[in-house]
Design a protein around this motif. Structure first.
Motif, PDB file in Angstrom:
ATOM      1  N   GLY A 268       0.816  -1.203   0.000  1.00  0.00           N
ATOM      2  CA  GLY A 268       0.000   0.000   0.000  1.00  0.00           C
ATOM      3  C   GLY A 268       0.850   1.255   0.000  1.00  0.00           C
TER       4      GLY A 268
ATOM      5  N   THR B  78       0.800   2.760   6.975  1.00  0.00           N
ATOM      6  CA  THR B  78       0.663   2.047   5.712  1.00  0.00           C
ATOM      7  C   THR B  78      -0.819   1.943   5.419  1.00  0.00           C
ATOM      8  N   CYS B  79      -1.206   2.521   4.283  1.00  0.00           N
ATOM      9  CA  CYS B  79      -2.603   2.495   3.855  1.00  0.00           C
ATOM     10  C   CYS B  79      -2.725   1.449   2.753  1.00  0.00           C
ATOM     11  N   PRO B  80      -3.351   0.294   3.027  1.00  0.00           N
ATOM     12  CA  PRO B  80      -3.475  -0.746   2.004  1.00  0.00           C
ATOM     13  C   PRO B  80      -4.202  -0.205   0.769  1.00  0.00           C
ATOM     14  N   TRP B  81      -3.805  -0.720  -0.393  1.00  0.00           N
ATOM     15  CA  TRP B  81      -4.432  -0.242  -1.629  1.00  0.00           C
ATOM     16  C   TRP B  81      -5.933  -0.489  -1.614  1.00  0.00           C
TER      17      TRP B  81
ATOM     18  N   ALA C 210      -4.270   1.646  -6.796  1.00  0.00           N
ATOM     19  CA  ALA C 210      -5.547   1.436  -6.105  1.00  0.00           C
ATOM     20  C   ALA C 210      -6.662   1.048  -7.060  1.00  0.00           C
TER      21      ALA C 210
END
Length: 191
Positions: free
Chosen positions: A97, A108-111, A179
């Motif tokens: 991400g 961390t921002c997951p996709w 994304a």
């Protein structure tokens, strides 16, 4: 993995703004002291002078400046934090991400949680975009004060892409591609 950071001119601007915020805070502290703790006795300390003013009653000419200075004393550190977070901002695209790091912040921002990219203020002189998220990544920040400050700066379910980031348009395109977003969104027109 490419890491995106503020450009050198943007870092210099952020440093100047940070110095300005600190100067406002010092000014507010000094002015508050003068407003509420003046005494007829020049050798009186702050607490003694404040006590004298409270006992005899403060004038409107003391109360209004004091209230304004208290607001500045609270607001200036919040502004300074926002500037510090921008100054240290780093965005890294990973397989897991979008990774955002700054002073005391590592997210961390997951996709799969990225739901859109949009312009935060269409009327602003410099573009400020945000990555809209389906969940709140700030829960990854262990320190509760830093978590609260980050939420005040960005919001709970978004991540700001600052205008001074080098290759910002490339970063926005890459976020949309990873994304699976349609990069014909209104926020990305012209990107």
């Amino acid at each position: 993995m490419k890491t995106y950071r503020l450009s050198p001119p943007a870092r210099r601007s952020a440093i100047v703004l940070l110095i300005g915020a600190l100067m406002v805070w010092v000014f507010a502290l000094w002015t508050l002291r003068i407003s509420v703790a003046t005494s007829s006795d020049p050798s009186a300390g702050f607490v003694q002078a404040l006590r004298e003013n409270l006992e005899r009653g403060m004038t409107i000419g003391q109360i209004i400046p004091a209230l304004l200075m208290v607001v500045l004393l609270v607001a200036a550190p919040l502004v300074a934090w926002n500037i510090l977070e921008e100054l240290g901002a780093q965005y890294t695209l990973t397989d897991a991400g979008l990774r955002f790091t700054s002073f005391g912040v590592a997210l961390t921002c997951p996709w799969s949680s990225v739901v859109g990219v949009r312009r935060r203020d269409d009327d602003a002189d410099e573009p400020l975009d945000e990555v809209a998220l389906s969940d709140d990544p700030s829960s990854q920040i262990r320190n509760p004060l830093v978590r609260w400050l980050h939420r005040q700066a960005c919001g709970a379910r978004c991540l700001i892409i600052y205008s001074g980031v080098e290759d910002r348009d490339d970063l926005l395109r890459e976020i949309c591609a990873h994304a699976g977003l349609n990069d014909a969104q209104p926020a990305l027109s012209g990107v």
